[in-house]
Write an enzyme that holds these catalytic residues in place. Structure first.
Site, short mmCIF file in Angstrom:
data_model
loop_
_atom_site.label_atom_id
_atom_site.label_comp_id
_atom_site.label_asym_id
_atom_site.label_seq_id
_atom_site.Cartn_x
_atom_site.Cartn_y
_atom_site.Cartn_z
N ILE A 18 0.82 -1.22 0.00
CA ILE A 18 0.00 0.00 0.00
C ILE A 18 0.86 1.27 0.00
O ILE A 18 0.44 2.30 -0.51
CB ILE A 18 -0.99 -0.03 1.18
CG1 ILE A 18 -2.16 0.91 0.91
CG2 ILE A 18 -0.31 0.28 2.50
CD1 ILE A 18 -3.36 0.67 1.79
N GLY A 39 3.16 -4.59 10.57
CA GLY A 39 2.15 -4.57 9.51
C GLY A 39 2.13 -3.28 8.71
O GLY A 39 3.16 -2.65 8.48
N ASP A 41 0.97 -0.37 9.44
CA ASP A 41 1.30 0.83 10.20
C ASP A 41 2.80 1.11 10.17
O ASP A 41 3.24 2.23 9.88
CB ASP A 41 0.81 0.62 11.64
CG ASP A 41 0.65 1.92 12.40
OD1 ASP A 41 0.81 2.98 11.81
OD2 ASP A 41 0.37 1.83 13.61
N SER A 127 -7.71 -4.74 10.29
CA SER A 127 -7.92 -5.70 11.40
C SER A 127 -7.56 -7.14 11.06
O SER A 127 -7.60 -8.01 11.94
CB SER A 127 -9.37 -5.68 11.95
OG SER A 127 -9.62 -4.51 12.70
N GLY A 129 -4.75 -8.52 10.19
CA GLY A 129 -3.37 -8.94 10.43
C GLY A 129 -3.17 -9.24 11.90
O GLY A 129 -3.76 -10.19 12.44
N VAL A 130 -2.40 -8.40 12.56
CA VAL A 130 -2.11 -8.57 13.99
C VAL A 130 -3.41 -8.62 14.82
O VAL A 130 -3.49 -9.33 15.82
CB VAL A 130 -1.19 -7.42 14.49
CG1 VAL A 130 -1.01 -7.47 15.99
CG2 VAL A 130 0.15 -7.49 13.79
N TYR A 131 -4.43 -7.89 14.39
CA TYR A 131 -5.68 -7.84 15.16
C TYR A 131 -6.56 -9.07 14.96
O TYR A 131 -7.61 -9.18 15.59
CB TYR A 131 -6.45 -6.55 14.86
CG TYR A 131 -5.89 -5.31 15.56
CD1 TYR A 131 -4.73 -5.38 16.33
CD2 TYR A 131 -6.52 -4.07 15.45
CE1 TYR A 131 -4.20 -4.26 16.97
CE2 TYR A 131 -6.01 -2.94 16.10
CZ TYR A 131 -4.85 -3.04 16.85
OH TYR A 131 -4.35 -1.92 17.48
P1 ADP Z 1 -4.29 -4.84 12.00
O1 ADP Z 1 -3.44 -4.52 13.20
O2 ADP Z 1 -5.44 -3.87 11.80
O3 ADP Z 1 -4.69 -6.28 11.94
P2 ADP Z 1 -2.04 -5.24 10.14
O4 ADP Z 1 -1.19 -4.19 9.58
O5 ADP Z 1 -1.41 -6.17 11.13
O6 ADP Z 1 -3.35 -4.52 10.73
O7 ADP Z 1 -2.62 -6.14 8.96
C1 ADP Z 1 -3.67 -5.77 8.10
C2 ADP Z 1 -3.46 -6.45 6.75
O8 ADP Z 1 -2.53 -5.69 6.00
C3 ADP Z 1 -2.91 -7.86 6.81
O9 ADP Z 1 -3.63 -8.65 5.86
C4 ADP Z 1 -1.44 -7.68 6.40
O10 ADP Z 1 -0.93 -8.85 5.75
C5 ADP Z 1 -1.55 -6.55 5.42
N1 ADP Z 1 -0.32 -5.76 5.17
C6 ADP Z 1 0.82 -5.71 5.89
N2 ADP Z 1 1.69 -4.85 5.34
C7 ADP Z 1 1.09 -4.34 4.22
C8 ADP Z 1 1.46 -3.43 3.19
N3 ADP Z 1 2.65 -2.81 3.20
N4 ADP Z 1 0.57 -3.16 2.20
C9 ADP Z 1 -0.65 -3.74 2.19
N5 ADP Z 1 -1.06 -4.62 3.13
C10 ADP Z 1 -0.21 -4.92 4.12
#
Ligand code: ADP
Length: 176
Positions: A18, A39, A41, A127, A129-131
């Site tokens: 992203i 992730g 963030d 939400s 990923g880590v959540y």
């Molecule tokens: P949350 O804490 O809301 O769960 P995360 O960042 O841990 O958010 O994950 C949300 C989703 O984004 C997951 O499916 C993860 O694999 C994905 N993700 C992680 N890094 C990127 C990135 N650079 N671009 C797009 N999606 C990503």
């Protein structure tokens, strides 16, 4: 200006990072303190550089913390996008239905995009990923909410990090 005749955006599903998207705004799956971390963030904080960090600090000075289900924007810093719209997704719970909070992340992010004048917006799977939110359910909530939200945004791009997430979003969109 939003009203009931405002069209829904074109939906694009793609795999990718992203932080590399050439869109007006990218949405960040943030935490309430906007402190970065893993992730999406952490990736946005790194890619946005010092200007993204400073913009987050200014936002936190202004609003304190960002509650779950809410959205607020900063400048993007060193990314192709102009803005980051930070949302705080709910942590998955098997005991409590937190779907409305996850839906709120999408509808409020689009409302912030409208306030900014952003026409192209990229979302991650908030939400999911880590959540810990199950990807199929995350995709259903994301897609149904975006399609039900009147907005001036013309393109919503879901940028999915891995093939399984892309497959889930594709399957859900085909069924809608
Ligand atoms: P949350 O804490 O809301 O769960 P995360 O960042 O841990 O958010 O994950 C949300 C989703 O984004 C997951 O499916 C993860 O694999 C994905 N993700 C992680 N890094 C990127 C990135 N650079 N671009 C797009 N999606 C990503």
């Amino acid at each position: 200006m939003r009203d009931d005749t405002t069209p829904v955006p074109r939906i694009v599903l793609m795999r990718g990072d992203i932080t590399e998207q050439h869109v007006d705004a990218v949405v960040n799956a943030a935490n309430s303190g906007l402190t970065g971390g893993g992730g999406v963030d952490g990736a946005i904080l790194r890619a946005g550089g010092p200007a993204q960090r400073a913009a987050r600090e200014a936002l936190v000075d202004r609003i304190g913390s960002l509650p779950t289900g809410e959205a607020a924007a900063t400048d993007a810093g060193d990314m192709p996008a102009r803005w980051v719209i930070h949302v705080v997704g709910p942590v998955w719970s098997g005991k409590e239905d937190r779907s409305a909070l996850l839906a709120s992340c999408y509808s409020k992010a689009l409302a912030v995009a409208d306030e900014l004048g952003a026409r192209t917006v990229a979302f991650p799977a908030v939400s999911a990923g880590v959540y810990g939110w199950p990807m199929r359910s995350a995709a259903e909530i994301a897609l149904t909410t975006v399609l039900a939200t009147p907005t001036e945004v013309s393109e919503v791009r879901f940028v999915l990090f891995d093939e399984s997430a892309h497959a889930e979003f594709t399957a859900v969109l085909q069924d809608l």
